[in-house]
Write an enzyme that holds these catalytic residues in place. Structure first.
Site, PDB file in Angstrom:
ATOM      1  N   ARG A  36      71.604  73.645  24.359  1.00 42.04           N
ATOM      2  CA  ARG A  36      72.031  73.855  25.946  1.00 42.04           C
ATOM      3  C   ARG A  36      72.669  74.878  26.240  1.00 42.04           C
ATOM      4  O   ARG A  36      72.493  75.343  27.473  1.00 42.04           O
ATOM      5  CB  ARG A  36      72.516  72.265  26.296  1.00 42.04           C
ATOM      6  CG  ARG A  36      71.895  71.234  26.109  1.00 42.04           C
ATOM      7  CD  ARG A  36      72.537  70.022  26.574  1.00 42.04           C
ATOM      8  NE  ARG A  36      71.242  68.749  26.752  1.00 42.04           N
ATOM      9  CZ  ARG A  36      71.712  67.722  27.060  1.00 42.04           C
ATOM     10  NH1 ARG A  36      72.909  67.071  27.064  1.00 42.04           N
ATOM     11  NH2 ARG A  36      70.594  66.793  26.914  1.00 42.04           N
ATOM     12  N   LYS A 198      60.028  50.155  25.827  1.00 42.26           N
ATOM     13  CA  LYS A 198      59.479  48.731  26.486  1.00 42.26           C
ATOM     14  C   LYS A 198      58.343  49.577  27.675  1.00 42.26           C
ATOM     15  O   LYS A 198      58.542  50.639  28.384  1.00 42.26           O
ATOM     16  CB  LYS A 198      60.721  48.553  27.392  1.00 42.26           C
ATOM     17  CG  LYS A 198      61.462  47.703  26.508  1.00 42.26           C
ATOM     18  CD  LYS A 198      62.592  47.331  27.365  1.00 42.26           C
ATOM     19  CE  LYS A 198      63.629  46.142  26.779  1.00 42.26           C
ATOM     20  NZ  LYS A 198      64.830  45.764  27.742  1.00 42.26           N
ATOM     21  N   GLY A 351      64.684  62.005  26.070  1.00 45.04           N
ATOM     22  CA  GLY A 351      65.630  62.081  24.786  1.00 45.04           C
ATOM     23  C   GLY A 351      65.341  61.812  23.244  1.00 45.04           C
ATOM     24  O   GLY A 351      65.183  62.649  22.697  1.00 45.04           O
ATOM     25  N   GLY A 374      66.557  62.030  30.989  1.00 42.46           N
ATOM     26  CA  GLY A 374      66.252  61.358  31.921  1.00 42.46           C
ATOM     27  C   GLY A 374      65.594  62.271  33.167  1.00 42.46           C
ATOM     28  O   GLY A 374      64.720  61.499  33.729  1.00 42.46           O
TER      29      GLY A 374
HETATM   30  P1  ADP Z   1      62.510  58.563  25.193  1.00 47.75           P
HETATM   31  O1  ADP Z   1      63.908  58.861  25.049  1.00 47.75           O
HETATM   32  O2  ADP Z   1      61.849  59.827  24.459  1.00 47.75           O
HETATM   33  O3  ADP Z   1      62.144  58.623  26.720  1.00 47.75           O
HETATM   34  P2  ADP Z   1      62.535  55.792  24.811  1.00 47.75           P
HETATM   35  O4  ADP Z   1      63.859  55.665  24.898  1.00 47.75           O
HETATM   36  O5  ADP Z   1      61.575  55.180  25.760  1.00 47.75           O
HETATM   37  O6  ADP Z   1      62.006  57.269  24.388  1.00 47.75           O
HETATM   38  O7  ADP Z   1      62.099  54.798  23.446  1.00 47.75           O
HETATM   39  C1  ADP Z   1      62.926  55.125  22.076  1.00 47.75           C
HETATM   40  C2  ADP Z   1      63.117  54.072  21.669  1.00 47.75           C
HETATM   41  O8  ADP Z   1      62.112  53.041  21.264  1.00 47.75           O
HETATM   42  C3  ADP Z   1      63.791  54.442  20.330  1.00 47.75           C
HETATM   43  O9  ADP Z   1      64.891  53.989  20.021  1.00 47.75           O
HETATM   44  C4  ADP Z   1      62.663  53.523  18.995  1.00 47.75           C
HETATM   45  O10 ADP Z   1      63.257  52.998  18.142  1.00 47.75           O
HETATM   46  C5  ADP Z   1      62.112  52.491  19.972  1.00 47.75           C
HETATM   47  N1  ADP Z   1      60.957  51.992  19.430  1.00 47.75           N
HETATM   48  C6  ADP Z   1      59.712  52.577  19.237  1.00 47.75           C
HETATM   49  N2  ADP Z   1      58.966  51.778  18.679  1.00 47.75           N
HETATM   50  C7  ADP Z   1      59.538  50.546  18.810  1.00 47.75           C
HETATM   51  C8  ADP Z   1      59.029  49.276  18.154  1.00 47.75           C
HETATM   52  N3  ADP Z   1      57.705  49.152  17.754  1.00 47.75           N
HETATM   53  N4  ADP Z   1      59.861  48.355  18.248  1.00 47.75           N
HETATM   54  C9  ADP Z   1      61.033  48.589  18.682  1.00 47.75           C
HETATM   55  N5  ADP Z   1      61.627  49.599  19.167  1.00 47.75           N
HETATM   56  C10 ADP Z   1      60.736  50.800  19.168  1.00 47.75           C
HETATM   57 MG    MG Z   2      65.517  57.193  25.268  1.00 53.10          MG
END
Ligand code: ADP
Ligand code: MG
Length: 395
Positions: A36, A198, A351, A374
């Site tokens: 960063r 989710k 993230g 975010g």
């Molecule tokens: P980003 O930060 O890239 O936006 P998210 O925060 O939405 O991504 O999602 C990341 C999380 O989703 C990770 O901690 C990962 O472990 C979890 N994850 C991915 N696949 C599964 C799964 N099948 N069951 C439970 N958690 C999951």
């Molecule tokens: Mg995340």
């Protein structure tokens, strides 16, 4: 981009009050990843070369409005000295008030001052007008180069931008231009890969991207909910029954729009979330009652990779599985590998997705890896970011 940038200002002798994102990971006072800080260097160098006095402000961690030495920006100022070699870099132990003002007064053209953590004052996150006024006294022109904080309307990202002429730095400009172009005018086929835990977190992104893309690839925990909504039994997997209806109507909408949506055909199923857990691959109709889906299966990955490789624009947010647990990172790493081979624009935002790409050593093979977790998510949702809105429009 329709906002003014540092190129639109005559800098000689002026004080540039620059909001940067120096929220770096620390181990004590040791910076464990200076990405960063490096990302802000082009803007800082430009301002110095054009004769500005450069005042840098940032938050670090969550000190919640109180002074806490654990979150001091002093180590960052010290590190910056190393990165800028022949430039004088000083540090002041507060971001507003008499000492900060005195430090700015003694700053010469071509010199840099780093202010202490903005979040040592409660006025920062509250966007307190009096605090924004105090910040505004430290500059003639405000520059925002902190894309990672642009989704927050804080004093240093929003309030102060209303008090001084406000322009974008190069990092801010790059983030908005690259991601904005990809969404507004993508070279096709345009494929979006959306994963993560989710559906409820990612619904706004899914909805914003659906009409724009040719193909939408769904993976991660989120895919479980779509599969369960279609009637598959997913054992102990993470599913959100309260959004089954939403998931079904989303798939209906995709069909009506003629968009291709890819869902897993096979899954990696484990008995628990641990590196030494027993796991196996099964079809989406054969998940054992006590199993949990932790990654996309190999057949699914092959299908997803094929779709990604054919694309000319790929936007990716959200891992394909629980990538933090090594045996369950294959789907996520596989998507990153396919993206690395794409002849076109590849963008990673979010993230955890960014962490996964960096972990796989493939970050430099992407067109753009967003520095904002975010903020990039909100950008992909089509939201207006307050820190961007507040900047001056191009004449
Ligand atoms: P980003 O930060 O890239 O936006 P998210 O925060 O939405 O991504 O999602 C990341 C999380 O989703 C990770 O901690 C990962 O472990 C979890 N994850 C991915 N696949 C599964 C799964 N099948 N069951 C439970 N958690 C999951
Ligand atoms: Mg995340």
């Amino acid at each position: 981009m329709d906002k003014q940038t540092v190129r639109d200002v005559t800098w000689a002798g002026k004080r540039a009050l620059v909001r940067v994102d120096f929220n770096v990971p620390l181990d004590g006072t040791k910076i464990t990843d200076d990405t960063r800080i490096r990302a802000a260097l082009p803007t800082i160098r430009y301002l110095l070369e054009h004769g500005a006095r450069v005042v840098l402000m940032s938050h670090l961690g969550r000190p919640k409005g109180a002074r806490n030495p654990k979150y001091s920006l002093q180590p960052v100022a010290f590190h910056l000295t190393g990165l800028l070699h022949d430039v004088a870099v000083s540090f002041v132990h507060d971001c507003v008030g008499p000492d900060a003002e005195e430090a700015v007064r003694s700053l010469g053209p071509g010199e840099v001052l780093v202010l202490e953590n903005l979040r040592f004052h409660p006025g920062e996150e509250k966007n307190d007008p009096a605090f924004a006024q105090q910040l505004a006294r430290l500059g003639d022109v405000y520059v925002n180069d902190a894309f990672g904080a642009a989704h927050r309307a804080h004093a240093s990202t929003y309030g102060v931008a209303k008090l001084l002429p406000a322009v974008a730095g190069f990092l801010m400009e790059k983030e908005i231009t690259v991601m904005g172009q990809a969404l507004a005018n993508p070279e096709r086929p345009f494929v979006a890969v959306i994963g993560g835990a989710k559906v409820s977190d990612k619904l706004p992104v899914l909805q914003h991207l659906l009409p724009k893309v040719d193909t939408l690839i769904i993976g991660g925990g989120m895919a479980n909910t779509f599969l369960a909504a279609q009637g598959h039994e997913l054992g102990k997997s993470l599913v959100e029954p309260d959004v089954f209806d939403t998931a079904r109507s989303f798939l209906g909408e995709a069909q009506a729009l003629g968009r291709q949506v890819l869902l897993p055909a096979d899954l990696v199923v484990a008995d628990r979330l641990a590196a030494d857990a027993a796991f196996s691959v099964c079809g989406v109709d054969a998940v054992p009652a006590d199993g949990m889906a932790v990654d996309i299966g190999p057949a699914t990955l092959a299908r997803y990779q094929e779709a990604v490789r054919q694309a000319r624009t790929v936007v990716w947010n959200g891992p394909m599985g629980v990538f933090e647990v090594a045996p369950f990172a294959k789907g996520t790493v596989g998507i990153a590998e396919a993206m690395a081979e794409v002849h076109g624009v590849t963008i990673v935002g979010g993230g955890d997705s960014v962490a996964a790409v960096e972990q796989a050593g493939l970050a430099n093979r992407m067109t753009h890896v967003s520095t904002g977790g975010g903020a990039s998510l909100e950008f992909l949702e089509g939201k207006q970011l307050p820190g961007v809105v507040a900047l001056l429009d191009k004449a």
